[in-house]
Design a protein around this motif. Structure first.
Motif, PDB file in Angstrom:
ATOM      1  N   MET A  88      52.925 -31.037  44.674  1.00  0.00           N
ATOM      2  CA  MET A  88      52.661 -31.396  46.067  1.00  0.00           C
ATOM      3  C   MET A  88      53.691 -30.739  46.990  1.00  0.00           C
ATOM      4  N   VAL A  89      54.959 -30.800  46.600  1.00  0.00           N
ATOM      5  CA  VAL A  89      56.028 -30.212  47.422  1.00  0.00           C
ATOM      6  C   VAL A  89      55.834 -28.705  47.528  1.00  0.00           C
ATOM      7  N   ARG A  92      52.944 -27.834  49.763  1.00  0.00           N
ATOM      8  CA  ARG A  92      53.258 -27.962  51.192  1.00  0.00           C
ATOM      9  C   ARG A  92      54.067 -26.767  51.684  1.00  0.00           C
ATOM     10  N   ARG A  95      51.871 -23.762  52.007  1.00  0.00           N
ATOM     11  CA  ARG A  95      51.051 -23.891  53.221  1.00  0.00           C
ATOM     12  C   ARG A  95      51.866 -23.512  54.452  1.00  0.00           C
ATOM     13  N   THR A  96      53.101 -23.987  54.512  1.00  0.00           N
ATOM     14  CA  THR A  96      53.985 -23.655  55.628  1.00  0.00           C
ATOM     15  C   THR A  96      54.227 -22.155  55.718  1.00  0.00           C
ATOM     16  N   ALA A 103      48.817 -22.655  47.997  1.00  0.00           N
ATOM     17  CA  ALA A 103      48.943 -24.053  48.405  1.00  0.00           C
ATOM     18  C   ALA A 103      47.790 -24.886  47.859  1.00  0.00           C
ATOM     19  N   ALA A 107      48.052 -28.062  45.261  1.00  0.00           N
ATOM     20  CA  ALA A 107      47.579 -29.372  45.714  1.00  0.00           C
ATOM     21  C   ALA A 107      46.412 -29.860  44.853  1.00  0.00           C
ATOM     22  N   GLU A 127      47.137 -39.259  49.063  1.00  0.00           N
ATOM     23  CA  GLU A 127      48.120 -38.308  49.588  1.00  0.00           C
ATOM     24  C   GLU A 127      47.745 -36.867  49.210  1.00  0.00           C
ATOM     25  N   SER A 131      46.739 -33.682  51.616  1.00  0.00           N
ATOM     26  CA  SER A 131      47.382 -32.370  51.519  1.00  0.00           C
ATOM     27  C   SER A 131      46.312 -31.279  51.464  1.00  0.00           C
ATOM     28  N   ALA A 134      44.723 -30.769  54.860  1.00  0.00           N
ATOM     29  CA  ALA A 134      45.554 -29.951  55.754  1.00  0.00           C
ATOM     30  C   ALA A 134      45.446 -28.466  55.405  1.00  0.00           C
ATOM     31  N   ILE A 135      45.430 -28.173  54.122  1.00  0.00           N
ATOM     32  CA  ILE A 135      45.305 -26.775  53.684  1.00  0.00           C
ATOM     33  C   ILE A 135      43.949 -26.221  54.104  1.00  0.00           C
TER      34      ILE A 135
END
Length: 171
Positions: A88-89, A92, A95-96, A103, A107, A127, A131, A134-135
């Motif tokens: 997950m980290v 993220r 994705r950033t 990503a 996820a 959660e 994620s 968002a992706i």
């Protein structure tokens, strides 16, 4: 020996409360241990940028995370929940960095691990779905983003109070 129904009920209640407290304590201990392992892994991952280890090479954020991603696949097969948290980290961060394919891969893998080891209605599954939402939104795939968000909302509404900030966030 005369034991009243009230005494039996009281003993049963005390036993049930003790078992519940023990289960809650064990769950909290597992979650704390997972958090410690995730933190240690992340610290170790960034140690590759230490000048002594990097041998003068300047590493990019992408290279550091690629190294961490490789370690996750190589080292954490016996720790599925730690592996999922780290995925997950890393997802993220990818994705950033605008690396949406990577990503989504991380996820999705985290989601699968959470579903397999925690069940389909666990908050970690929600959660992971958020994620992925968002992706997908970052990639303008709004249909899939909405689908993942709706899955998260259903789980959160089942598990939490309507006024919980996580439910509101999903709405």
């Amino acid at each position: 020996f005369a034991i009243s129904c009230g005494s039996i009920a009281g003993m049963a209640l005390a036993t049930a409360l003790a078992v519940y407290a023990l289960i809650a304590e064990q769950r909290a201990n597992r979650e704390a241990e997972t958090a410690i392992q995730v933190t240690e892994f992340m610290v170790d991952m960034f140690e590759v940028s230490d000048p002594d280890q990097a041998k003068g090479e300047v590493l990019t954020a992408r290279q550091i995370h690629d190294y961490g991603a490789e370690r996750i696949h190589r080292e954490l097969h016996g720790e599925p929940l730690v592996r999922a948290e780290l995925m997950m980290v890393i997802g993220r961060v990818y994705r950033t960095l605008g690396l949406f394919d990577e990503a989504a891969e991380f996820a999705s893998s985290a989601l699968a691990l959470f579903e397999e080891h925690l069940g389909l209605s666990h908050l970690k599954v929600a959660e992971a779905n958020l994620s992925l939402a968002a992706i997908r939104a970052s990639r303008s795939d709004f249909g899939m983003a909405l689908e993942h968000n709706e899955r998260a909302l259903i789980i959160r509404e089942q598990r939490l109070e309507p006024s919980d900030p996580l439910v509101i966030e999903s709405r």
